[in-house]
Design a protein around this motif. Structure first.
Motif, mmCIF file in Angstrom:
data_model
loop_
_atom_site.group_PDB
_atom_site.id
_atom_site.type_symbol
_atom_site.label_atom_id
_atom_site.label_comp_id
_atom_site.label_asym_id
_atom_site.label_seq_id
_atom_site.Cartn_x
_atom_site.Cartn_y
_atom_site.Cartn_z
ATOM 1 N N ARG A 178 -6.135 0.297 5.151
ATOM 2 C CA ARG A 178 -6.529 1.713 5.205
ATOM 3 C C ARG A 178 -6.233 2.304 6.580
ATOM 4 N NH1 ARG A 178 -10.085 4.742 7.555
ATOM 5 N NH2 ARG A 178 -11.255 3.020 8.469
ATOM 6 N N ILE A 179 -6.638 1.617 7.624
ATOM 7 C CA ILE A 179 -6.442 2.105 8.990
ATOM 8 C C ILE A 179 -4.951 2.204 9.314
ATOM 9 C CG2 ILE A 179 -6.776 1.556 11.431
ATOM 10 C CD1 ILE A 179 -9.467 0.209 10.534
ATOM 11 N N TYR A 180 -4.208 1.168 8.962
ATOM 12 C CA TYR A 180 -2.770 1.166 9.280
ATOM 13 C C TYR A 180 -2.046 2.302 8.560
ATOM 14 C CZ TYR A 180 1.924 -0.264 10.260
ATOM 15 O OH TYR A 180 3.228 -0.269 10.696
ATOM 16 N N ARG A 181 -2.308 2.458 7.272
ATOM 17 C CA ARG A 181 -1.613 3.483 6.499
ATOM 18 C C ARG A 181 -1.958 4.884 7.004
ATOM 19 N NH1 ARG A 181 -2.602 3.381 0.871
ATOM 20 N NH2 ARG A 181 -0.483 4.051 0.428
ATOM 21 N N GLN A 182 -3.226 5.131 7.310
ATOM 22 C CA GLN A 182 -3.616 6.449 7.825
ATOM 23 C C GLN A 182 -2.996 6.711 9.194
ATOM 24 O OE1 GLN A 182 -7.873 7.031 7.734
ATOM 25 N NE2 GLN A 182 -7.965 6.849 5.520
ATOM 26 N N THR A 183 -2.938 5.695 10.035
ATOM 27 C CA THR A 183 -2.345 5.857 11.363
ATOM 28 C C THR A 183 -0.854 6.167 11.240
ATOM 29 O OG1 THR A 183 -4.007 4.390 12.327
ATOM 30 C CG2 THR A 183 -1.985 4.752 13.605
ATOM 31 N N CYS A 184 -0.168 5.468 10.369
ATOM 32 C CA CYS A 184 1.261 5.745 10.151
ATOM 33 C C CYS A 184 1.472 7.187 9.717
ATOM 34 C CB CYS A 184 1.835 4.816 9.089
ATOM 35 S SG CYS A 184 2.124 3.158 9.648
ATOM 36 N N ARG A 185 0.672 7.624 8.795
ATOM 37 C CA ARG A 185 0.840 8.981 8.280
ATOM 38 C C ARG A 185 0.514 10.025 9.346
ATOM 39 N NH1 ARG A 185 -0.484 6.882 2.711
ATOM 40 N NH2 ARG A 185 1.624 6.592 1.912
#
Length: 176
Positions: free
Chosen positions: A65-72
């Protein structure tokens, strides 16, 4: 994505492994790769689909969750593997010149103990000390305590001999 130091048609093959997921304009990058590869040459790309990443004994849902949101927040696409054909078409490749496949990356004791341990330890380190970790905090995607918990989960995963982690890669080979 500036390859201007290379003339048109300079290479027979260009390969980008786990790159497009980090870029804010992957179509421009593919178009530039297409430009520098000679007619009849190949552009090959492979990128992960982070939504497919899971494991045992911890599925790493909070990390994902954290990684995907940070990428976006960085205008990047963590699930890049599923968009490779669409991006290749937008970069000017003909539909019949694009071959799509997928592969499964597996980290487990049965596969390779050293690679499995390194994967977990590297993610524990990245969670706290890389630009990903710093940006997750800066963007308010996660707190320092949450990042610490995620790093500890990765370290525990790395130290568990029976642990398992896998994800899907999308793969395209496009003929120029």
């Amino acid at each position: 994505y500036d390859l201007s130091s290379f003339a048109d048609d300079s290479f027979d093959v260009a390969y980008a492994n786990q790159v497009l997921q980090h870029l804010s304009d992957p179509v421009a990058a593919l178009a530039e790769l297409r430009r520098v590869v000679r007619p009849g040459g190949l552009v090959a790309v492979r990128d992960a689909d982070y939504s497919s990443m899971t494991g045992w004994p911890n599925e790493m849902a909070e990390w994902r969750r954290i990684y995907r949101q940070t990428c976006r927040k960085n205008n990047a696409e963590p699930d890049a593997g599923r968009y490779l054909v669409q991006w290749a078409r937008a970069a000017g490749f003909a539909s019949d010149a694009i071959e799509f496949s997928a592969s499964l990356k597996v980290y487990s004791r049965a596969e390779d103990e050293q690679a499995r341990r390194r994967w977990g330890e590297d993610w524990a380190e990245r969670t706290l000390r890389s630009s990903f970790g710093k940006q997750a905090l800066q963007y308010g995607v996660a707190s320092a305590d949450e990042m610490q918990a995620v790093a500890e989960a990765w370290q525990d995963w790395a130290e568990t001999p029976e642990s398992f982690f896998h994800y899907v890669n999308g793969e395209v080979i496009a003929t120029v």
